[in-house]
Design a protein around this motif. Structure first.
Motif, PDB file in Angstrom:
ATOM      1  N   ALA A 107      40.010  52.675  44.325  1.00  0.00           N
ATOM      2  CA  ALA A 107      39.747  51.626  43.341  1.00  0.00           C
ATOM      3  C   ALA A 107      38.780  52.102  42.264  1.00  0.00           C
ATOM      4  O   ALA A 107      39.012  51.886  41.061  1.00  0.00           O
ATOM      5  CB  ALA A 107      39.195  50.388  44.047  1.00  0.00           C
ATOM      6  N   ASP A 111      39.694  52.674  38.379  1.00  0.00           N
ATOM      7  CA  ASP A 111      38.948  51.875  37.415  1.00  0.00           C
ATOM      8  C   ASP A 111      38.318  52.761  36.354  1.00  0.00           C
ATOM      9  O   ASP A 111      38.385  52.481  35.154  1.00  0.00           O
ATOM     10  CB  ASP A 111      37.886  51.067  38.156  1.00  0.00           C
ATOM     11  CG  ASP A 111      37.062  50.201  37.223  1.00  0.00           C
ATOM     12  OD1 ASP A 111      37.655  49.351  36.546  1.00  0.00           O
ATOM     13  OD2 ASP A 111      35.832  50.383  37.159  1.00  0.00           O
ATOM     14  N   HIS A 112      37.723  53.878  36.799  1.00  0.00           N
ATOM     15  CA  HIS A 112      37.100  54.804  35.850  1.00  0.00           C
ATOM     16  C   HIS A 112      38.136  55.404  34.914  1.00  0.00           C
ATOM     17  O   HIS A 112      37.834  55.690  33.747  1.00  0.00           O
ATOM     18  CB  HIS A 112      36.387  55.917  36.627  1.00  0.00           C
ATOM     19  CG  HIS A 112      35.699  56.915  35.751  1.00  0.00           C
ATOM     20  ND1 HIS A 112      34.558  56.621  35.024  1.00  0.00           N
ATOM     21  CD2 HIS A 112      35.999  58.219  35.463  1.00  0.00           C
ATOM     22  CE1 HIS A 112      34.178  57.685  34.332  1.00  0.00           C
ATOM     23  NE2 HIS A 112      35.039  58.669  34.584  1.00  0.00           N
ATOM     24  N   ALA A 116      42.342  49.624  35.227  1.00  0.00           N
ATOM     25  CA  ALA A 116      41.939  48.235  35.478  1.00  0.00           C
ATOM     26  C   ALA A 116      42.628  47.646  36.705  1.00  0.00           C
ATOM     27  O   ALA A 116      43.294  46.611  36.632  1.00  0.00           O
ATOM     28  CB  ALA A 116      42.227  47.373  34.247  1.00  0.00           C
ATOM     29  N   SER A 118      43.428  45.823  40.383  1.00  0.00           N
ATOM     30  CA  SER A 118      42.929  44.799  41.298  1.00  0.00           C
ATOM     31  C   SER A 118      42.743  45.468  42.648  1.00  0.00           C
ATOM     32  O   SER A 118      43.308  46.527  42.919  1.00  0.00           O
ATOM     33  CB  SER A 118      43.934  43.650  41.420  1.00  0.00           C
ATOM     34  OG  SER A 118      44.140  43.008  40.183  1.00  0.00           O
ATOM     35  N   TRP A 119      41.953  44.818  43.519  1.00  0.00           N
ATOM     36  CA  TRP A 119      41.835  45.357  44.865  1.00  0.00           C
ATOM     37  C   TRP A 119      41.453  44.283  45.870  1.00  0.00           C
ATOM     38  O   TRP A 119      40.871  43.258  45.507  1.00  0.00           O
ATOM     39  CB  TRP A 119      40.871  46.533  44.930  1.00  0.00           C
ATOM     40  CG  TRP A 119      39.450  46.282  44.509  1.00  0.00           C
ATOM     41  CD1 TRP A 119      38.469  45.655  45.212  1.00  0.00           C
ATOM     42  CD2 TRP A 119      38.826  46.726  43.282  1.00  0.00           C
ATOM     43  NE1 TRP A 119      37.280  45.665  44.522  1.00  0.00           N
ATOM     44  CE2 TRP A 119      37.475  46.316  43.331  1.00  0.00           C
ATOM     45  CE3 TRP A 119      39.282  47.436  42.174  1.00  0.00           C
ATOM     46  CZ2 TRP A 119      36.567  46.591  42.307  1.00  0.00           C
ATOM     47  CZ3 TRP A 119      38.390  47.690  41.154  1.00  0.00           C
ATOM     48  CH2 TRP A 119      37.060  47.285  41.210  1.00  0.00           C
ATOM     49  N   SER A 132      31.040  47.197  42.132  1.00  0.00           N
ATOM     50  CA  SER A 132      32.241  47.318  41.303  1.00  0.00           C
ATOM     51  C   SER A 132      31.947  47.187  39.818  1.00  0.00           C
ATOM     52  O   SER A 132      31.985  46.117  39.245  1.00  0.00           O
ATOM     53  CB  SER A 132      33.291  46.287  41.724  1.00  0.00           C
ATOM     54  OG  SER A 132      32.824  44.982  41.618  1.00  0.00           O
ATOM     55  N   ALA A 134      33.396  47.616  37.112  1.00  0.00           N
ATOM     56  CA  ALA A 134      34.471  47.458  36.140  1.00  0.00           C
ATOM     57  C   ALA A 134      34.045  46.508  35.025  1.00  0.00           C
ATOM     58  O   ALA A 134      33.289  45.577  35.247  1.00  0.00           O
ATOM     59  CB  ALA A 134      35.717  46.909  36.825  1.00  0.00           C
ATOM     60  N   HIS A 148      38.802  42.046  43.845  1.00  0.00           N
ATOM     61  CA  HIS A 148      38.597  42.112  42.399  1.00  0.00           C
ATOM     62  C   HIS A 148      39.927  41.896  41.699  1.00  0.00           C
ATOM     63  O   HIS A 148      40.933  42.528  42.057  1.00  0.00           O
ATOM     64  CB  HIS A 148      38.000  43.467  42.000  1.00  0.00           C
ATOM     65  CG  HIS A 148      38.013  43.713  40.519  1.00  0.00           C
ATOM     66  ND1 HIS A 148      37.224  43.001  39.650  1.00  0.00           N
ATOM     67  CD2 HIS A 148      38.729  44.575  39.758  1.00  0.00           C
ATOM     68  CE1 HIS A 148      37.452  43.423  38.411  1.00  0.00           C
ATOM     69  NE2 HIS A 148      38.367  44.377  38.454  1.00  0.00           N
ATOM     70  N   GLY A 150      41.837  42.648  38.623  1.00  0.00           N
ATOM     71  CA  GLY A 150      41.886  43.461  37.425  1.00  0.00           C
ATOM     72  C   GLY A 150      42.999  43.017  36.497  1.00  0.00           C
ATOM     73  O   GLY A 150      43.820  42.164  36.839  1.00  0.00           O
TER      74      GLY A 150
END
Length: 460
Positions: A107, A111-112, A116, A118-119, A132, A134, A148, A150
């Motif tokens: 995740a 994200d990095h 984007a 979700s998790w 997190s 993000a 999360h 995203g």
């Protein structure tokens, strides 16, 4: 459950639920727009279109019983999560050990890289800037526990094999960290446990991938079987022949981390991590491989993993007092406990490693008492509490003493967990590392140890 509730709320659904008591998760759920009742009551399901439960919910729960009496559809947590995965590129991470950390690493790396994602993960995801990190859009639904929402088309889920519910998922990428027999209270035999993983690998979507650890015999055998069945496979590890080669682990105690390298054939890429232990190097290699299969640049994926600082209850720092550092960890299987203590040794440096361990489940304690004893003997001082029953009925023939009597080192059985924390704290001295270990309410003992140490410090 809280992660699923938050993701459903993020989809615009009206979500309610109940919990036994107030806590940080209930507050986060309310912030995400979920109606939360404290205590379980049949009236809570009035007007509900669907009831979602976990395996831990017993049939006698008044809300579950009311739903069934009135014909309200009941879904297992995994079925609800599978519905959330249906229109996304899904990465599902399974394995007897390491799946929370590995899925969190995936995740953070994605994200990095700007995907984007979700998790839904069994622990709060931590990155360099905190929980997190993000970017948050105005009006977005807050994170809940390990969930999360995203904005991208990728979702990362921790796939729980304990009750077979991971067979509800059909991922694009399935990651299997290891296959070591556990949860035999559900499966009955090692063969049934391994067969479930074969069915999980068979659920990978056409054109998708199984990412499997070549260093683990069970995972390696699964990879060979999946290849024979036409599933795309990428193995990773230090073992000869791995598709993604992993270098030796170099501890860096000063930063509670270490480094290794990975090479998928395009040249070695350094991985420098902020979490300790060679097992973390393998977990990071799995996450890096999954990210690469989703199109992430090799260096970019490594940069993302360098931002990962852990998950809740996985070598989680709880503070220091009187020169003693206290860390909490979820390890509840002998292999996990041994890996944790090996990782802790260089972090402790010249100090000792002290452990308060709470066995989880009577069935697991009975099955692995000797293995737990051998793992815990890697510590310098151990205090074992009574068993945390979780979903099981008490078994008076199995206690924490069942483990202690098989140990050869400095070990004591103290049934009451609060007293166990105080006994261990009294043994600690400056420079020591204290670990609170287990999957139950042992997680609440870090502050107890710190308070005892601080009181002793004040008294001096």
């Amino acid at each position: 459950m809280s992660a699923v509730a938050g993701l459903l709320a993020a989809r615009g659904l009206a979500v309610s639920g109940s919990d036994a008591r107030e806590g940080p998760v209930t507050a986060a759920l309310r912030a995400a727009g979920v109606h939360v009742d404290i205590g379980h009551d049949a009236a809570h399901v009035d007007g509900a279109g669907t009831v979602v439960v976990s395996t831990a919910i017993r049939p006698t729960n008044p809300e579950l019983a009311a739903a069934r009496d009135h014909g309200v559809p009941v879904l297992h947590r995994s079925e609800a999560l599978a519905a959330l995965m249906a229109d996304r590129r899904a990465v599902a991470v399974a394995g007897a050990h390491g799946k929370t950390t590995t899925s969190a690493m995936v995740a953070v790396a994605l994200d990095h890289a700007g995907l984007a994602p979700s998790w839904a993960i069994g622990g709060t995801v931590l990155a360099a800037d905190g929980a997190s990190d993000a970017p948050r859009a105005a009006g977005s639904v807050p994170d809940v526990g390990g969930g999360h929402a995203g904005t991208g088309d990728v979702i990362v889920v921790e796939a729980d094999e304990s009750d077979g519910s991971f067979l509800a998922y059909a991922p694009q990428i399935a990651v299997v960290t290891n296959i070591e027999p556990d949860h035999l209270d559900h499966y009955g035999t090692r063969e049934a446990f391994e067969a479930a993983f074969r069915r999980f690998a068979a659920r990978v979507l056409p054109g998708g991938w199984l990412v499997a650890c070549a260093d683990d015999p069970g995972s390696a055998a699964l990879a060979a079987h999946a290849r024979d069945q036409g599933v795309g496979v990428r193995t990773y590890g230090t073992a000869p022949g791995a598709d993604v080669r992993v270098g030796p682990w170099t501890p860096e105690p000063a930063r509670s981390g270490g480094s290794t390298w990975v090479d998928d054939g395009s040249g070695p890429v350094a991985l420098r991590l902020r979490v300790p232990g060679a097992h973390m190097g393998l977990d990071a290699a799995a996450a890096w491989t999954a990210a690469r299969l989703l199109g992430v640049d090799a260096a970019r994926a490594a940069e993302g993993l360098a931002r990962f600082v852990g998950t809740g209850r996985r070598f989680e720092d709880r503070g220091s007092a009187a020169g003693v550092r206290v860390v909490d960890d979820y390890a509840h299987h002998p292999t996990e406990v041994a890996a944790l203590l090996r990782a802790a040794r260089p972090v402790a440096g010249d100090g000792r490693v002290l452990v308060v361990f709470q066995p989880h489940l009577y069935s697991r304690t009975a099955a692995f008492a000797s293995e737990f004893a051998q793992a815990l003997d890697l510590a310098d001082v151990v205090v074992v509490t009574d068993v945390y029953a979780a979903r099981e009925d008490p078994d008076p023939t199995i206690t924490g003493g069942t483990v202690v009597e098989r140990m050869t080192g400095d070990a004591t059985f103290v049934p009451d967990r609060l007293e166990a924390a105080r006994v261990l704290a009294a043994r600690a001295r400056p420079g020591d590392l204290v670990l609170t270990v287990g999957a139950g309410d042992v997680t609440e003992l870090g502050p107890v140890v710190l308070a005892h140490l601080a009181g002793r410090d004040d008294a001096s």
